[in-house]
Design an enzyme around this catalytic site. Sequence first.
Site, PDB file in Angstrom:
ATOM      1  N   ALA C 241       0.828  -1.213   0.000  1.00 26.26           N
ATOM      2  CA  ALA C 241       0.000   0.000   0.000  1.00 26.26           C
ATOM      3  C   ALA C 241       0.860   1.261   0.000  1.00 26.26           C
ATOM      4  O   ALA C 241       2.093   1.191   0.077  1.00 26.26           O
ATOM      5  CB  ALA C 241      -0.931  -0.023   1.198  1.00 26.26           C
ATOM      6  N   HIS C 242       0.210   2.412  -0.029  1.00 28.60           N
ATOM      7  CA  HIS C 242       0.911   3.698  -0.132  1.00 28.60           C
ATOM      8  C   HIS C 242       1.802   3.962   1.079  1.00 28.60           C
ATOM      9  O   HIS C 242       1.448   3.661   2.200  1.00 28.60           O
ATOM     10  CB  HIS C 242      -0.044   4.875  -0.344  1.00 28.60           C
TER      11      HIS C 242
END
EC number: 2.3.1.191
Lengths: 348, 348, 348
Positions: C241-242
């Site tokens: 994820a980010h």
Amino acid sequence: MQFTAAQISLIIQGKIEGNADAAVDSFGKIEEAKPNQLTFLANPKYEEFLYSTNASIVILNEAYELKEPIAPTLIRVPDAYSAFALLLSKYQEMAAQQMKGIQQPSYIPDSAEIGENVFIGAFAYFGQNVKVGANTKIYPNAFIGDNVQIGDNCVIHPGVKIYYGCILRNNVVIHAGTVIGSDGFGFAPQADGSYKKVPQIGNVVVEDGVEIGANTTIDRATIGSTIIKAGAKLDNLIQIAHNVEVGNNTVIAAQAGVSGSTKIGDNVMIGGQAGLVGHIQIADGSRINAQSGVSKSLKTPGTTVTGSPAHDYSSVLRSQAVFRNLPNLEKRIYELEELVKQLMAEKV
Amino acid sequence: MQFTAAQISLIIQGKIEGNADAAVDSFGKIEEAKPNQLTFLANPKYEEFLYSTNASIVILNEAYELKEPIAPTLIRVPDAYSAFALLLSKYQEMAAQQMKGIQQPSYIPDSAEIGENVFIGAFAYFGQNVKVGANTKIYPNAFIGDNVQIGDNCVIHPGVKIYYGCILRNNVVIHAGTVIGSDGFGFAPQADGSYKKVPQIGNVVVEDGVEIGANTTIDRATIGSTIIKAGAKLDNLIQIAHNVEVGNNTVIAAQAGVSGSTKIGDNVMIGGQAGLVGHIQIADGSRINAQSGVSKSLKTPGTTVTGSPAHDYSSVLRSQAVFRNLPNLEKRIYELEELVKQLMAEKV
Amino acid sequence: MQFTAAQISLIIQGKIEGNADAAVDSFGKIEEAKPNQLTFLANPKYEEFLYSTNASIVILNEAYELKEPIAPTLIRVPDAYSAFALLLSKYQEMAAQQMKGIQQPSYIPDSAEIGENVFIGAFAYFGQNVKVGANTKIYPNAFIGDNVQIGDNCVIHPGVKIYYGCILRNNVVIHAGTVIGSDGFGFAPQADGSYKKVPQIGNVVVEDGVEIGANTTIDRATIGSTIIKAGAKLDNLIQIAHNVEVGNNTVIAAQAGVSGSTKIGDNVMIGGQAGLVGHIQIADGSRINAQSGVSKSLKTPGTTVTGSPAHDYSSVLRSQAVFRNLPNLEKRIYELEELVKQLMAEKV
């Protein structure tokens, strides 16, 4: 593109302190920003970096009092984080509006109906009778099957594949590599142990404002439609099986999977790697924690479940606490047995 | 394509009641069907919709007695669901047979051997010495590596990537975005904490009648072959590691993963999000429930396991029932301890 | 390509027994190898096949004593497995070096800066201002967004999509279908139950020597960078994820997922299908077993955890052992209760 403090201030309605002609061409985190970058300070945790940042412009809360003079130009706003987010979103809008036209080579039969201001990247492929609404961007290497309809203001990222007959309404975003409308997993067992395919001739309908992450798969319905309702947000690598319905504004985190014909209500939150069996109903506002395995309908709106099999969150939490203590519990039972044995023996 | 009740009746060997010239051009669910659509009634639960449907033609069981006259043309058959499924499958066959020829631009070296009636979509890429059998359809944006062999009657959906040297036999279907033959995950740890790649020079063999879903990954063998045996059905987003063997007519649901060198027998069923460690054997007819974590070989054919780590289904079910009750169990132990303490004290 | 025993012996510094002119053109497992194939014997388990193999050349340990004369040419080395691996890796290097040039049609704007000996396959797409270093291979149907930088000696397999602004350093390998730089999953809840997208304007940085499997997704940072550090190895179908950081030489197995802003240390091992929540730290040298659900930071370097929620490996193992025995435990508690009831009654 370059922007001055004066131009930025106009967009976010801020007040400039320092050189209004200071210019930036990109964004950075306050602790990493370089000259010609814009940054912001919202979280007090990062306050120290305000005094050492190399950024040319900093967006800052009105209420913040400087402890010493600093080099960058400041733009003061009531809420620095919101102002920064607004700015980013305007910036991305501007960048997207510059994308227009049809790159070559692409494969677009005459039967396609294409709206105004559409962008279609090279190596994109359209089947027969595709409709694309105004301002929609279709990136390179996308595959759009026969009779697919895509509404206005959609973004189809590179390498997305949309099988025949699927429908995307307006303002839909699909990230790279995602597959919409692949066959549902339907095979009828035969007497000899082999399987016969059950034809999958429904489609997928993705409603207004839905965003879907990268490399997710959404299977077409056996008959009828698999439906992702308005405002739903799906992350990466999610599996949505045939005939599933995902409710309005429901949010599903990465690697979760939903089995066939399950109906998920509105405003549900599903955690990463959670799995739902087929043919169940999930009430509005349910929360399904990460890695849960939901094997029964959730009938009471707003319930939170966890675990595999999933049950009421707080009860599972209590059981998990005891689980960690199980070896000790077993020891206590053994000691009780010894004492009771002793008591029983003495009784005689 | 449009079909009349008379034409359809001929295919499914039914008996017409009403207008034999009624025509349809698509399919719908009985509760949603529009004029010019065909539908069917099999499940008595949907009986009420028979009297309100807008479909032009309804396929109906012979045994069903109408409660009032209805507008659509009826086609009576012994089993409406089977007749409908047969019809869909004939329809899809017809549609597929119309796809033929090589669209441009595609990239196909002269070394390719291509059978009769093959379809190759635009932006498809062939490496050197690719062989493709008769009637196979290769959709746009597919990548077929050097020396790949694909048999007859296969369907390779858009954006599938097949690495060099892999072999697909006949009647294989691969859905969009799936990767066949990527390198196995093999890295040898070095003294300094880094890893050195172990070359992966085997291939993948996919046997007759296998269907593989979308965005699944099947790694090539380190040496030898990763094998998906005849009739196996794999869903979306599945991971099959290097040197795995999947048995005949084995079915694997979405997001399951199989680690390196594990051998899965015939007619096994693996549920969604299940995981199998490497180097184990799964006996024929085993059933592995969804989200299970199988860490040991399953040696007895026909066993069902569940849980992570996975054990015999019925024993896990009993333990799970007690798990939910653990806080109460702990309380009962505490109460026993208090009572026994009291008894021990009085003894003195 | 064909190689003689003499040529091979030169590369692996072995000693030939038999016909030095024996030639091979491919590799095989000892039990399956055909004439004109090369094989090796390292594992004594396969010893019997040495005497029946059809291979033309066998690489064999110096120490091994033949029990009877055999047909193939032998190449003796101190360690047959290492010699074989070395040979494969040289072979793959040679094959890769032959790939050069830019196939047509591809889409490469004039703004691209392309190093020496680069290969770019047909239907590959470059946005504006892309930089590609020397000896890098970009396979067909890859998408490389605006301002992407790719270093030297990288391999970008078919259908990889790299969004704008991402950076790959040197010796990076990305397998087919993987997406680098898709938007992080960031949506701010609104008062009416809907969600508003939080712009994701950071990027992804993939450092030297990283290898990433097929159909994995790595989201760009909201602001700043998602970072995969030097030497890390990621398998297939992984979600990063980010704003995540993956440490140097960390290894992540297939289908694992890491939520936003989590920082993973160096030399960590993460098993298949494991999940990590967001905003936690994983200490250097941690081991996270397959299917674990890590909900808290791991602060002590070298800890092994398992289970969902994940805890210390050996304690979970003890609890799992008792878990399997729970129905029996419950029975023992019941029996104790009966006995104590009896004792209490008699007391009166």
